[in-house]
Design a protein around this motif. Structure first.
Motif, mmCIF file in Angstrom:
data_model
loop_
_atom_site.group_PDB
_atom_site.id
_atom_site.type_symbol
_atom_site.label_atom_id
_atom_site.label_comp_id
_atom_site.label_asym_id
_atom_site.label_seq_id
_atom_site.Cartn_x
_atom_site.Cartn_y
_atom_site.Cartn_z
ATOM 1 N N GLU A 434 0.830 -1.261 0.138
ATOM 2 C CA GLU A 434 0.152 -0.010 -0.129
ATOM 3 C C GLU A 434 0.897 1.300 0.086
ATOM 4 N N LEU A 435 0.720 2.214 -0.862
ATOM 5 C CA LEU A 435 1.345 3.430 -0.871
ATOM 6 C C LEU A 435 1.051 4.383 0.073
ATOM 7 N N PRO A 437 0.137 8.236 1.682
ATOM 8 C CA PRO A 437 -0.137 9.479 0.910
ATOM 9 C C PRO A 437 0.774 10.355 0.099
ATOM 10 N N GLU A 439 3.252 9.118 -1.331
ATOM 11 C CA GLU A 439 3.705 8.355 -2.626
ATOM 12 C C GLU A 439 2.468 8.538 -3.591
ATOM 13 N N GLU A 440 1.185 8.347 -3.227
ATOM 14 C CA GLU A 440 0.198 8.357 -4.054
ATOM 15 C C GLU A 440 0.104 9.740 -4.619
ATOM 16 N N ARG A 443 2.615 9.922 -7.460
ATOM 17 C CA ARG A 443 2.057 9.155 -8.530
ATOM 18 C C ARG A 443 1.230 9.916 -9.325
ATOM 19 N N ALA A 444 0.177 10.486 -8.427
ATOM 20 C CA ALA A 444 -0.692 11.559 -9.175
ATOM 21 C C ALA A 444 0.119 12.568 -10.058
#
Length: 545
Positions: A434-435, A437, A439-440, A443-444
């Motif tokens: 699970e990434l 926040p 990392e998310e 990525r976005a």
């Protein structure tokens, strides 16, 4: 009319002018000097190595009235007749367009007539392997018992296609590819005679691009002179040959040897965006990797490289195992660029193959895994075959260790009921990490940058940094230590695009700050796996766009 094409103007006229075929020249000159030429010769070898030119020179030598140690004088009447194309007794035949039996029958009839102005009638048959079977059989009898005044010279680039009976009746000479240094020397002589000013580095580029064909090398020099006049620079030569104008081929080779997927993918994306011919670019990458392997194996003496080039090559292989070089050379050498020479997909897949080869996670201690099974075909056909294979075979319950048997003894079935058949529980699929926040969010940002059409900038952001701080108006990116030199500078150059995407995500104006992250590992295996899974879809969408 003056011959404007350099390869025709500078075609060798004497044995002394031939380059790179010294053993063949020595044998032919001795045969002429001793007055014992054979009745049939077979010249085989790659294109542009001097087969046809040697045949013409040999025809001059056997008919020259004043030969000099077996070399034609190039001044007597017979030599001038052959040089000017007025000698009726030198018959050149292109077997590619005169390949039928009727053509060979006509040759046999004319061969019986005595020569006119010269002593020996010479038949020079080029691309002789293209004769039909019937024509080759007709030629065989003439080669076996030729008239005393006839000499045959057969030239071919594919001697394996010739009948063995024809080859056995000829003296065979195999022409080799001309070396880089020999080609450069010949080009230097032509350039000085033509008044061209061109550095040795440019001549080396032409010699390597010709791949052993002296005719191709002279044609490339002629092309460069036609484009840029008498002053030819290295940059002009690079443009003429269609090579990459920068060192990106070396960068891709270095990324492959260092197994740096992010670096390699980013460079390849930038190369494709510049509309470079990827087939030629692939050839350059393979050349660098081959030179690296030769240097590692101690066979770099024959590369004919300058000291700066050798220094760059030593830096390329510093700390790299030869096995890694072999794997990279195999991956890029087998990249298929025939279908579309302007797509980087085969090279990106080769880069991913090399980068991920030895980066698998360590095996977890435990019971040995069952042997890998062959992948089953999908669909009903595969299920049908599996069912047929299973017919008549008892279904065995999985083996249990003594500890398992002790902890959980098998239950006895109730009276009157059949024992239930044990079936192994299906293995649970591996769970993805699970990434966080941060990392998310990163990525976005990468996806948003890519959506804006800047795939190269998105590649520089992938697995090379992390978000270390987010304030009201600033987002700080911390780059891992071994990505600071290149990736950090690339992102700083495109920080406006990254800031615009970040502002859209958080809903307020943001600026980007790039720093060095000292407390993080520079490479994450999970990120590499994620990149490999997205590689095909990313490149296909970029190519279609």
């Amino acid at each position: 009319m003056t011959e404007a094409v350099l390869y025709r103007k500078w075609r060798p006229r004497r044995f002394a002018d031939l380059v790179g075929q010294d053993p063949i020249v020595r044998t032919l000159r001795n045969a002429v000097a001793q007055g014992k030429p054979a009745h049939a010769y077979l010249f085989s070898g790659p294109r542009g190595t001097g087969k046809t030119s040697t045949g013409r020179i040999f025809a001059k030598a056997v008919n020259c009235t004043r030969p000099e140690d077996g070399d034609p004088c190039d001044r007597c009447e017979n030599c001038r007749l052959i040089d000017e194309g007025r000698a009726l007794d030198l018959v050149e035949i292109d077997a590619a367009s005169n390949r039928g039996i009727d053509n060979i029958r006509d040759l046999r009839e004319r061969a019986n007539y005595a020569p006119g102005a010269v002593a020996v009638k010479v038949y020079l048959i080029d691309e002789v392997h293209q004769l039909t079977d019937a024509a080759a059989d007709a030629l065989l009898k003439t080669l076996e018992e030729p008239p005393p005044h006839v000499l045959f010279v057969l030239a071919t680039t594919d001697p394996q296609s010739l009948k063995a009976t024809i080859v056995s009746r000829c003296q065979r000479f195999d022409f080799r590819r001309v070396g880089v240094m020999e080609i450069r020397g010949r080009l230097r002589a032509i350039a000085e005679a033509e008044g061209y000013t061109i550095p040795d580095e440019a001549l080396d580029l032409i010699a390597r691009e010709a791949t052993g064909s002296l005719r191709d090398a002279v044609n490339l020099l002629d092309q460069a002179a036609s484009s840029y006049g008498n002053q030819i620079s290295v940059e002009n030569t690079v443009a003429t040959l269609g090579l990459s104008a920068d060192s990106r081929a070396m960068e891709v080779a270095r990324a492959a040897l260092q197994k740096d997927l992010n670096e390699g993918i980013g460079v390849l994306a930038a190369v494709q965006d510049d509309a470079v011919d990827m087939a030629r670019f692939t050839k350059q990458v393979v050349t660098h990797l081959r030179q690296a392997l030769l240097l590692q194996s101690g066979a770099a003496a024959g590369l004919a490289l300058s000291e700066p080039e050798l220094a760059a090559l030593r830096g390329l292989v510093d700390g790299v195992e030869p096995s890694t070089t072999v794997a990279a050379l195999q991956a890029f050498g087998s990249a298929d660029m025939q279908s579309d020479p302007y797509t980087s997909l085969p090279l990106e897949l080769a880069m991913a193959d090399v980068a991920l080869e030895r980066q698998a996670p360590p095996a977890v201690a435990g019971p040995a895994a069952p042997p890998e099974r062959r992948t089953r075909p999908s669909g009903s056909a595969g299920r049908g075959r599996d069912q047929r294979r299973g017919e008549g075979k008892p279904k065995l319950s999985p083996a249990r260790t003594p500890a398992q048997r002790a902890v959980a003894p098998p239950a006895r079935p109730a009276a009157g009921t059949a024992p239930a058949t044990e079936s192994p529980a299906p293995p649970s699929p591996p769970r993805r990490r699970e990434l966080s926040p941060q990392e998310e969010m990163l990525r976005a940002i990468r996806q948003g940058v890519k959506a804006r059409g800047d795939g190269a900038l998105a590649a520089w952001l992938n697995s090379s940094c992390r978000i270390t701080e987010v304030s009201d108006d600033t987002l700080t990116l911390g780059f891992f230590p071994n990505y600071v030199k290149i990736h950090k500078g690339k992102v700083e150059a495109g920080r406006d695009v990254v800031a615009a995407v970040a502002s859209e995500i958080v809903g307020r104006p943001m600026t980007i700050r790039c720093t060095v992250a000292d407390d993080a590992e520079p490479t994450k295996h999970s990120a590499l796996v994620e990149e490999a899974e997205r590689l095909g879809a990313r490149v296909i969408s970029k190519t279609e766009g």
